[in-house]
Scaffold this active site. Structure first.
Site, short mmCIF file in Angstrom:
data_model
loop_
_atom_site.label_atom_id
_atom_site.label_comp_id
_atom_site.label_asym_id
_atom_site.label_seq_id
_atom_site.Cartn_x
_atom_site.Cartn_y
_atom_site.Cartn_z
N HIS A 159 -3.44 27.95 54.63
CA HIS A 159 -3.72 28.76 53.28
C HIS A 159 -4.10 30.14 53.54
O HIS A 159 -3.99 30.87 52.89
CB HIS A 159 -4.43 27.78 52.69
CG HIS A 159 -4.60 28.29 51.04
ND1 HIS A 159 -3.78 27.90 50.24
CD2 HIS A 159 -5.63 28.76 50.63
CE1 HIS A 159 -3.91 28.28 49.15
NE2 HIS A 159 -5.24 28.77 49.22
N SER B 75 -3.22 32.47 46.20
CA SER B 75 -4.22 31.08 45.83
C SER B 75 -4.51 31.31 44.59
O SER B 75 -3.66 31.39 43.48
CB SER B 75 -5.30 31.15 46.99
OG SER B 75 -6.05 29.72 46.78
#
Length: 402
Positions: A377, A173
């Site tokens: 995610h 990320s």
């Protein structure tokens, strides 16, 4: 006197509730919720070191190292890998799920010298040579400074310490965002990277589906003004009260355990089958780990502008940059071999945004789509089956570039 007695009784009742609640939780969960990253590594039999790295602008970063494992003892000359965490996270992301799941243990067992960075502002990097972390000047940074200063300084230190000429980089990320920034600003570091492995690669965020992030982007200027007026310049890491709350409300059998998962899902995407519910108290004890509010605002600016560029300081852009708008990051500078690992159900690094990034990066040698449609995610670091779904592929790719 009566108020003191009432307070004492209330405190006794609270301690009793905590004791009863904790009696239902496995001792390892309670212990792992309270240990830091170094403590977790050592508990499970892995050597661990903390290195304090001073950045060029005076921040003191706590960087964690696992130089070996019971299967592969520390030794000179091991291949070096640097793991960099995402937004509001820390090195604990790669450790807290334990030796059977977490990436740091897997790499150490495979013979790597594993280093884990902690960006300025998180719980392990909240000091500065001259500034207090309660002042606005301490928190005057976004992920631009993490990428342009912190990561290069970490790499320089690690290579000197290990005697290596280059290393491999794994980012998740915002750990990937910072990498794109570093290469855009300092393309020299392409020489020091054997390969870059981007988990949930984040640059463009045109198609984010996270309600929290979309709300911030929609009301960006109002939120920014409100935070400035309140003097709120940072997000706090979890404290002892948060840890106790997670232990009481998120453990197996707790009536509110599902709510602990839902809060996470609303940020990252829903995937009930890969949530290790037993570990939720440990996850919530270590995350969030702290960050500056400017980091989140910078992401929101990217959503609104649809341009991957430096922080927009508004009227101060001319002073900061010598131009009215922030400079755009030059992704053509990212020349080291790059491998992208993404998923269909990622609400923050959406497939269409990963595709846009892929088209702009000049040396992507592989794209790997996780073969589980619901993979989200945060599953890149916490999923139950992350090893079989992702890490085995990642390890094979790392070995190809040693």
């Amino acid at each position: 006197m009566r108020s003191v007695m009432v307070y004492s009784v209330a405190a006794a009742v609270l301690l009793l509730v905590v004791a009863v609640s904790e009696a239902q939780i496995h001792p390892d969960i309670i212990e792992d919720a309270h240990l830091d990253s170094i403590g977790l590594l050592r508990k499970y039999g892995y050597p661990a070191e903390e290195h304090i790295i001073e950045t060029d602008d005076g921040y003191l970063l706590g960087v964690h190292r696992c130089p070996g494992s019971p299967l592969s003892p520390p030794a000179p000359g091991k291949p070096v890998v640097l793991l960099q965490h995402g937004m509001l996270s820390s090195s604990a992301d790669y450790i807290l799920m334990g030796p059977d799941t977490s990436l740091a243990y897997m790499l150490a067992d495979a013979g790597y010298d594993v280093w884990m960075g902690n960006a300025r502002g998180n719980r392990y990097s909240r000091r500065h040579r001259f500034r207090s972390n309660t002042t606005q000047t301490f928190w005057d940074f976004s992920w631009h400074e993490v990428g342009s200063i912190d990561i290069p300084n970490m790499i320089d230190y690690i290579l000197v310490r290990t005697g290596q000429q280059s290393l491999q980089y794994v980012g998740h990320s915002q750990g990937t965002t910072a990498y794109w920034v570093m290469m855009s600003q300092h393309p020299y570091y392409n020489r020091r990277i054997k390969s870059m492995h981007a988990l949930a690669p984040a640059a463009y965020m045109h198609n984010t589906r996270s309600p929290y992030v979309l709300f911030l982007a929609t009301f960006l200027y109002t939120t920014d003004l409100m935070l400035q007026m309140m003097g709120t310049w940072w997000f706090e890491p979890t404290n002892e009260m948060d840890i106790q709350g997670g232990l009481q409300n998120c453990h197996d059998g707790a009536p509110f355990q599902d709510m602990c998962s839902i809060n996470t899902f609303l940020i990252a995407g829903f995937n009930t089958e890969e949530v290790n519910s037993t570990m939720l108290p440990v996850i919530h004890a270590h995350s969030p780990a702290g960050a500056s509010t400017m980091q989140m605002i910078h992401h929101a600016q990217t959503i609104r502008s649809r341009i991957f560029r430096q922080y927009d300081h508004g009227p101060m852009n001319m002073v900061r940059y010598g131009q009215l708008t922030p400079p755009v990051y030059n992704l053509a500078n990212v020349q080291a071999p790059t491998l992208l690992y993404h998923s269909t159900n990622d609400w923050l690094a959406a497939p269409a945004d990963v595709e846009l990034l892929y088209r702009e990066l000049p040396n992507v040698v592989k794209r790997y789509l996780v073969p589980l449609p619901a993979f989200n995610h945060l599953d890149f670091v916490w999923a139950i089956n992350v090893r079989s779904l992702l890490y085995n592929e990642l390890l094979a790719d790392l070995r190809a570039y040693v």
